[in-house]
Design an enzyme around this catalytic site. Structure first.
Site, PDB file in Angstrom:
ATOM      1  N   HIS A  16      59.403  59.467  33.891  1.00  7.86           N
ATOM      2  CA  HIS A  16      59.642  58.339  32.963  1.00  7.86           C
ATOM      3  C   HIS A  16      59.563  57.037  33.761  1.00  7.86           C
ATOM      4  CE1 HIS A  16      61.847  56.588  29.291  1.00  7.86           C
ATOM      5  NE2 HIS A  16      61.548  55.563  30.074  1.00  7.86           N
ATOM      6  N   HIS A  18      58.039  52.741  33.857  1.00  6.43           N
ATOM      7  CA  HIS A  18      57.378  51.537  33.317  1.00  6.43           C
ATOM      8  C   HIS A  18      56.727  50.794  34.475  1.00  6.43           C
ATOM      9  CE1 HIS A  18      59.686  51.891  29.501  1.00  6.43           C
ATOM     10  NE2 HIS A  18      60.594  52.411  30.309  1.00  6.43           N
ATOM     11  N   HIS A 141      63.169  58.065  22.752  1.00  4.21           N
ATOM     12  CA  HIS A 141      64.220  57.094  23.097  1.00  4.21           C
ATOM     13  C   HIS A 141      65.328  57.329  22.076  1.00  4.21           C
ATOM     14  CE1 HIS A 141      65.808  53.225  24.765  1.00  4.21           C
ATOM     15  NE2 HIS A 141      66.552  53.403  23.698  1.00  4.21           N
ATOM     16  N   HIS A 179      66.050  59.678  29.406  1.00  2.00           N
ATOM     17  CA  HIS A 179      67.170  58.942  30.010  1.00  2.00           C
ATOM     18  C   HIS A 179      68.502  59.166  29.280  1.00  2.00           C
ATOM     19  CE1 HIS A 179      65.919  56.201  26.860  1.00  2.00           C
ATOM     20  NE2 HIS A 179      64.962  55.650  27.546  1.00  2.00           N
TER      21      HIS A 179
HETATM   22  C1  NCD Z   1      62.799  49.658  29.216  1.00  2.00           C
HETATM   23  C2  NCD Z   1      61.787  48.534  29.390  1.00  2.00           C
HETATM   24  O1  NCD Z   1      62.166  47.437  29.847  1.00  2.00           O
HETATM   25  O2  NCD Z   1      60.600  48.747  29.102  1.00  2.00           O
HETATM   26  N1  NCD Z   1      64.123  49.118  29.373  1.00  2.00           N
HETATM   27  C3  NCD Z   1      65.238  49.797  29.737  1.00  2.00           C
HETATM   28  O3  NCD Z   1      66.324  49.200  29.747  1.00  2.00           O
HETATM   29  N2  NCD Z   1      65.196  51.062  30.089  1.00  2.00           N
HETATM   30  C4  NCD Z   1      62.599  50.318  27.911  1.00  2.00           C
HETATM   31  C5  NCD Z   1      63.373  51.598  27.747  1.00  2.00           C
HETATM   32  O4  NCD Z   1      63.077  52.613  28.382  1.00  2.00           O
HETATM   33  O5  NCD Z   1      64.317  51.600  26.949  1.00  2.00           O
HETATM   34 ZN    ZN Z   2      62.084  53.602  29.717  1.00  2.00          ZN
END
Ligand code: NCD
Ligand code: ZN
Length: 348
Positions: A16, A18, A141, A179
């Site tokens: 997972h 970003h 999510h 998560h």
């Molecule tokens: C994530 C993001 O900023 O893309 N933010 C986070 O707090 N984890 C999005 C997500 O996974 O909820």
């Molecule tokens: Zn995330």
């Protein structure tokens, strides 16, 4: 002095992650590619990755942004962003592409760039049926967006209002509860059929919700799902170190610029890729469960996704190394997890 310690593991993957887009990509990708062989790339760009073409182009931008050393060793595993209007044909096309490995369900409004997400999951039932048939995982999510539900209860309420029903209606659908942050989620996943797994972040095992308010408000500890009470943090460590193959590593490293975090309306997300495996080593070591780290970080994820386990190894040593106050983030900066502190483990 504590005795020096070393551990060698099959190279892990991040299930997972970003990495954002544009010039940010080259700022953050190296931290991941140094440690992990593959990563599930979240599709919540400002213009979300809603179809196969967009995923293919995003994948190319990621590979182009990788440092040369990692272009052949790191594989981005792409995902599709589910909307009310995603078609079953698009799902089959994505799966047939071979490079799209899952579909992400963001309840509309739940988190960063989720506005175009799903406002009515029933509208997606035809899509879920096809996913169950072809074996494509649904990444969830798991938080409700109802403003009358307390932000600390949104995960538990999501289980009761949505997730239990989905699993009953689609008993063969592979689901990753992303998560997870509560003992309720841990219990739910343990009790669920084998098709249901969960990722666990390092930050939810390192910090409880007090970290949001230590001596003042701490925007760099704000993420979604938000940090929870100590009993929940302990339940996550227990789950991760239990050896149960339903639980696997997903950093949810989610970088935002320092400016966007230190703001009257600061963004949710914690950057942790600079210690993507080291933080987990610290957690497992403190729990006396280093022998369980390899399965959690390197076996359970690929086994769940039906992908081969990695073959090369990494070695970690227990040794302190400083964490910078900021890391480069395009032409801005980003404050990493435990900025100005130390990593307790390093990669050799
Ligand atoms: C994530 C993001 O900023 O893309 N933010 C986070 O707090 N984890 C999005 C997500 O996974 O909820
Ligand atoms: Zn995330």
């Amino acid at each position: 002095m504590t005795a020096s310690k070393k551990i060698t593991l099959t190279r892990p993957d991040d299930w997972h992650l970003h990495v954002r887009d544009g010039e940010i990509l080259s700022s953050v990708l190296e931290d991941t590619a140094k440690r992990f062989s593959r990563a599930i790339i979240m599709p919540n760009l400002a213009d979300p990755v809603t179809n196969t073409e967009k995923a293919e182009q995003y994948r190319e931008r990621i590979i182009n942004a990788l440092p040369n050393d990692y272009k052949l060793t790191f594989e981005p595993l792409m995902t599709l962003y589910l909307t009310n209007r995603t078609s079953t044909a698009e799902i089959r096309k994505a799966w047939d592409s071979g490079f799209i490995h899952a579909v992400k369900w963001y309840p509309a409004g739940a988190t960063t760039n989720s506005d175009k997400g799903v406002s009515d999951i029933v509208a997606c039932y035809d899509v879920l049926e096809v996913m169950a048939e072809i074996g494509m995982p649904l990444l969830v999510h798991g938080e409700v967006t109802d403003p009358t539900v307390d932000v600390f209860d949104r995960e538990k309420t999501f289980i009761d209002q949505f997730l239990s029903g989905i699993i009953k209606n689609f008993p063969t659908l592979k689901v990753v509860f992303e998560h997870i942050t509560t003992e309720h989620a841990v219990q739910f996943v343990k009790d669920a059929p084998a098709y249901v797994g969960a990722t666990i972040t390092a930050h939810h095992m390192l910090l409880n919700r007090n970290a949001l308010f230590t001596g003042g408000i701490r925007p760099h500890h704000y993420c979604l799902p938000v940090l929870k009470r100590e009993n929940h943090r302990k339940a996550l460590i227990e789950a991760a170190t239990s050896g149960n193959k339903k639980f696997f590593l997903g950093t949810d490293s989610a970088p935002h610029s320092q400016k966007a975090k230190e703001n009257a309306c600061g963004c949710a997300g914690i950057y942790s890729s600079h210690g993507g495996i080291e933080f987990y080593a610290e957690i497992f070591d403190k729990a006396g469960a280093l022998d369980k780290l390899e399965a959690f970080a390197s076996f359970h994820g690929p086994d769940f996704y039906g992908l081969p386990r990695n073959r090369d190894k990494i070695t970690l040593s227990r040794k302190q190394s400083p964490i910078p106050e900021t890391v480069p983030f395009g032409n801005e900066s980003c404050v990493p997890l435990r900025a100005g502190g130390t990593l307790e483990w390093v990669i050799d």
